[in-house]
Design an enzyme around this catalytic site. Structure first.
Site, PDB file in Angstrom:
ATOM      1  N   THR A   1      30.491   6.739  27.240  1.00  0.00           N
ATOM      2  CA  THR A   1      31.113   6.486  25.944  1.00  0.00           C
ATOM      3  C   THR A   1      32.030   5.279  26.066  1.00  0.00           C
ATOM      4  OG1 THR A   1      32.923   8.005  26.479  1.00  0.00           O
ATOM      5  CG2 THR A   1      31.075   8.908  25.228  1.00  0.00           C
TER       6      THR A   1
ATOM      7  N   TYR B   1      23.094  -5.358   8.388  1.00  0.00           N
ATOM      8  CA  TYR B   1      22.005  -4.530   8.915  1.00  0.00           C
ATOM      9  C   TYR B   1      21.324  -5.321  10.020  1.00  0.00           C
ATOM     10  CZ  TYR B   1      19.246  -0.294   8.120  1.00  0.00           C
ATOM     11  OH  TYR B   1      18.689   0.951   8.214  1.00  0.00           O
TER      12      TYR B   1
ATOM     13  N   ARG C   1      34.744   4.644  19.023  1.00  0.00           N
ATOM     14  CA  ARG C   1      33.861   5.770  19.299  1.00  0.00           C
ATOM     15  C   ARG C   1      32.419   5.280  19.324  1.00  0.00           C
ATOM     16  NH1 ARG C   1      35.769  10.331  20.015  1.00  0.00           N
ATOM     17  NH2 ARG C   1      38.008  10.606  19.694  1.00  0.00           N
TER      18      ARG C   1
ATOM     19  N   LYS D   1      37.540   7.341  24.937  1.00  0.00           N
ATOM     20  CA  LYS D   1      38.211   8.014  26.054  1.00  0.00           C
ATOM     21  C   LYS D   1      39.090   7.021  26.814  1.00  0.00           C
ATOM     22  CE  LYS D   1      34.666  11.619  26.471  1.00  0.00           C
ATOM     23  NZ  LYS D   1      33.596  11.131  25.566  1.00  0.00           N
TER      24      LYS D   1
END
Length: 420
Positions: A241, A69, A250, A244
């Site tokens: 992003t 975290y 992602r 792609k």
């Protein structure tokens, strides 16, 4: 010989050492993963937003960094024990900034839409007017869709494309900007296959006192490889992003100048997101490192060459290719001359093992198809394969799907995405 997790891992080492444990503990999910690998390996993945991550990226995604975290930023976390993930994030930030020539990079956004949300949060207030490409012409949901936060929180004005050429109507953009005086102008789309004129958009934004936001989710990988013009010198903020064409995990990222760095960072955390996904941040760092290598430039130029070859071959098969071709990895086309509407065409192609999207077509109620060449180029396909894919498209839409499906399997089998 029975199929076991160990034998599968020997055949597909990209699965990693943990797959045998997964197979024992949760065979249902293990079967889903194996099934997806089979689907990817036996068909043609032509969705413009998809690609195949490298084994190194997948290794980072499946690492123990997923346990940590890490709310906040390197050196200023809200949790202890972040010394090592701080190193990973600093590496990702430095690599992204260097790769794209930006003064600042934020690599924490969980998606491209999250990156756009953060850009709006940093620069706008609810009710502000924003000028962006209209959804019927290739705009994204975050460019003003009433179903999306953007359309509910801001007053979007949509610009379009010329009726004949299908190219952005720059005079309309200037006229709308002068008329509505937007707080921000967005340049970018999900279904426009040509390079936008970033310098012209900058000129218009300066004329009306607007921020310029570049949504470069699709072309940013081409930018990294020098196969597309960069928006970085022109835009106040670049949203992108990391999958792609870029071939990373992602996720999203933001690039900006030093003067906006603090506003962008605070818009990501704590305004729109909580803790960063550190396994994904590390995987982004791996992808940025891969994209800086000369081989990636070769790859991106081949992606464009393949897209142009595929667009030409589709036109020769009577598809109506919008704008007459492409400058990028992306093609949009109308299959109506072959007797199929976009949704129908997508279904027929999928049944034959060729996966594409459908999309809106400018100035019409029918839908077309949207496809891209990033994934098949990653597999090693080149111009001759693009010509054959176009022929297979036409055959599938003309009712020869069963024959086409067999050839698609053979073609895909010659170019495995993850060779053993």
């Amino acid at each position: 010989m029975p199929v076991t997790a160990s034998s599968v891992q020997q055949e597909h080492p990209v699965l990693g050492a943990g797959f045998e444990a997964l197979s024992r503990q949760d065979p249902e999910i293990a079967d889903v993963i194996l099934g997806e690998m089979g689907r990817e390996a036996t068909g043609l993945q032509l969705i413009a937003a998809e690609n195949f991550c490298s084994p190194a990226v997948l290794a980072a995604l499946g690492s123990p960094l997923a346990n940590k975290y890490a709310e906040g930023y390197p050196g200023a976390r809200h949790h202890g024990g972040c010394e090592l993930v701080d190193v990973a994030e600093r590496i990702a930030i430095d690599r992204a900034a260097t790769l794209f020539g930006a003064e600042h990079a934020n690599v924490q956004p969980h998606s491209g839409s999250a990156a756009v949300l953060a850009a709006y949060a940093a620069l706008l207030r609810p009710g502000d007017t924003v000028l962006a490409m209209g959804l019927p012409y290739g705009g994204h949901l975050t460019h003003g869709s009433p179903a999306n936060f953007s359309g509910r929180w801001f007053n979007f004005i949509g610009y379009g494309v010329d009726h004949e050429s299908g190219l952005i109507d720059y005079e309309q953009v200037r006229l709308l900007a002068r008329t509505h005086r937007p707080r921000a102008i967005v340049v970018g789309s999900i279904a426009y296959p040509r390079h936008p004129d970033y310098a012209y958009f900058r000129e218009i934004a300066d004329e009306v006192g607007a921020y310029l936001i570049a949504d470069a989710a699709h072309p940013i990988g081409l930018v990294a490889g020098g196969a597309a013009p960069t928006p970085v010198p022109y835009a106040d903020v670049v949203c992108a992003t990391t999958h792609k064409v870029l071939r990373g995990p992602r996720g999203g990222m933001l690039l900006c100048g030093a003067e906006l760095a603090e506003r962008i960072d605070r818009a990501v955390f704590p305004f729109t997101q909580g803790g960063a996904q550190m396994h994904s941040v590390a995987a982004k760092a791996v992808a940025f490192g891969e994209a800086a290598a000369p081989a990636f430039s070769t790859y991106t130029h081949q992606v464009v060459a393949n897209a142009r070859a595929l667009a030409d071959a589709l036109a020769a098969e009577d598809f109506a290719v919008t704008t007459g071709g492409t400058d990028t990895h992306l093609i949009t086309a109308d299959p109506a001359p072959l007797g199929a509407e976009g949704r129908t065409a997508r279904g027929l192609l999928a049944a034959a093992g060729m996966v594409v999207d459908c999309c809106a077509l400018p100035y019409g109620d029918e839908r077309g198809i949207r496809l891209g060449t990033a994934a098949v180029t990653t597999q090693g396909m080149r111009e001759p394969e693009m010509a054959r894919i176009a022929e297979l498209f036409a055959l599938a839409l003309r009712g020869e799907g069963r024959k086409v499906a067999a050839e698609v399997r053979d073609l895909a089998g010659n170019f495995p995405p993850y060779p053993a």
